[in-house]
Design an enzyme around this catalytic site. Structure first.
Site: not given
Length: 456
Positions: A244, A305, A356, A362
């Site tokens: 990470d 946007n 979505n 995404y």
């Protein structure tokens, strides 16, 4: 995050009120304990049904189940107070859609006798190169199974294994897939069909710890799904290296200390990320077998946007980084050692399947993961490896906790199981696809979504 509504409708007066008002009443799902390997495989006896032409293969399936010390029946008779823990419908011999009628109605006759958290599993064959009547029958299983799954209640799920012609019902990946779908590890997998394309794979010496001897890298391992993947893989016997960004170093170290793994602080968008991972893992363990591409970010905005930094920045982490790293990981000899076959498992999303609102960036990246996985499958197969993806639906994480309460509850109710999944549900699917018994499953995307009412 806790689903307060689910807890309420499973206790006393709130449960009675919910029933009176006709409100959804999801149940607590039968899950494994990430720290334990002792969860029973089924909750009751297992019924094996078949079409007329599949009797021999159904007998073989029943024999395999007996080898797992299960109570296996071949007829629908059951004690007055007993409940079926699972029903397996073997449909490998279908020659015409009419052939499905008898086993379908036999299944229907026992659905009211399913135990809480029961499993319905079909075993059928792929449509590839079949003549029209056979193809119609085989593809009919798809619609049949998905519809049955939507009728089940009390945490029961319906899923299927779809075998390529030539793959036997006792092949390692068929047995491995069946065991996964019967178990509590598949609690939030519903209405899905997994294709077993080859006889590849091998059965582990210990079904409860199939990853013993393997070394796995998990990116984005500091929290959420990535942390749970690390825990489940360690439980299953793997040595884990968690990766990470430096900003998450404290959380990453805590997770890796918990699982006895190694923490590596690294930004996966670096050009040399994959080589640095390989160098660290080989220096410490000698080889790397499993790569889990979990690292990802959200930058949600309506497209009107959307700004370049939100669109391009998300693509850089969620799809460009895995693509670049796979140039190294999928190279001959990069993964695999001590007899372990290479495994690459990537995190997709149901947003990448159905789209979505507010997630054009995404969904683009996650659909890209699915395409990458399909293309990579042939490349890693040459080395005896596999590349697969897992597509979570609504999962209870810190990210979904930020959704306003009403939309969040509606999202939970959007699945056949009428609730959100847990990070462990995604982790269990990843661990299965990384296991030796999943070697015949390649290029697939397994949805862990409770059969969301979107997409497939």
């Amino acid at each position: 995050m806790t689903d307060t509504y689910l807890e309420l409708v499973n206790t006393g007066a709130p449960a009675k009120l919910a029933k009176k008002l006709g409100l959804p009443k999801p149940v607590r799902l039968r899950r494994t304990d990430p720290a334990s390997v002792d969860t029973p495989l089924t909750t009751g006896p297992v019924l094996v049904l078949s079409d007329a032409a599949s009797t021999t293969e159904a007998d073989a399936v029943a024999g395999d189940l007996l080898g797992w010390d299960l109570d296996v029946r071949r007829d629908t008779r059951l004690g007055e107070h007993d409940r079926w823990g699972a029903v397996i419908v073997v449909l490998t011999g279908l020659g015409h859609p009419n052939d499905l009628s008898e086993p379908a109605l036999a299944l229907g006759s026992v659905l009211r006798r399913l135990a809480k958290g029961a499993r319905v599993v079909t075993i059928s064959r792929t449509v590839d190169r079949a003549e029209p009547a056979v193809a119609a029958a085989r593809n009919g299983v798809d619609g049949f199974l998905r519809s049955v799954a939507k009728e089940l209640r009390a945490g029961a799920t319906g899923n299927g294994l779809v075998l390529a012609d030539g793959v036997g019902v006792s092949a390692p990946s068929v047995r491995g897939g069946l065991r996964y779908l019967l178990s509590a590890r598949s609690a939030f997998v519903d209405g899905q069909l997994i294709t077993v394309g080859t006889d590849g794979g091998s059965e582990p010496a210990d079904w409860s710890r199939p990853l013993v001897g393997s070394v796995a890298v998990v990116t984005g391992a500091a929290r959420g799904i990535g942390a749970e993947v690390a825990r489940v893989m360690a439980r299953d016997g793997a040595r884990v290296v968690g990766v990470d960004v430096p900003a998450a170093g404290e959380s990453l170290s805590a997770v890796m200390n918990d699982v006895g793994g190694t923490a590596l602080q690294l930004d996966v968008t670096r050009d040399d990320a994959a080589q640095r991972i390989l160098d660290v893992v080989r220096a410490r363990y000698g080889h790397l077998d499993i790569v889990v591409h979990n690292a990802g970010i959200l930058r949600d905005k309506l497209l009107a946007n959307m700004t370049p930094d939100k669109f391009e920045g998300l693509l850089a982490v969620n799809i460009a980084a895995p693509l670049r790293m796979n140039e190294t990981f999928a190279a001959p000899g990069a993964l695999g050692g001590d007899g372990a076959a290479p495994r690459i498992v990537s995190l997709a999303s149901t947003s990448g399947i159905a789209g979505n609102r507010g997630q054009t960036n995404y969904a683009t990246a996650k659909a890209g993961i699915i395409g990458m996985t399909r293309a990579l499958a042939g490349q890693v197969a040459d080395a005896g490896g596999t590349a697969n993806a897992v597509a979570p639906g609504f999962i209870e994480t810190d990210m979904t906790a930020s959704i306003p309460p009403v939309p969040r509850q509606i999202a939970r109710w959007g699945s056949s199981l009428q609730q959100g999944g847990h990070p462990v549900d995604v982790a269990e699917a990843i661990a299965f696809l990384a296991s030796p018994q999943a070697g015949g499953i390649n290029g697939q995307t397994l949805r862990v979504c409770g059969q969301m009412m979107v997409g497939q």
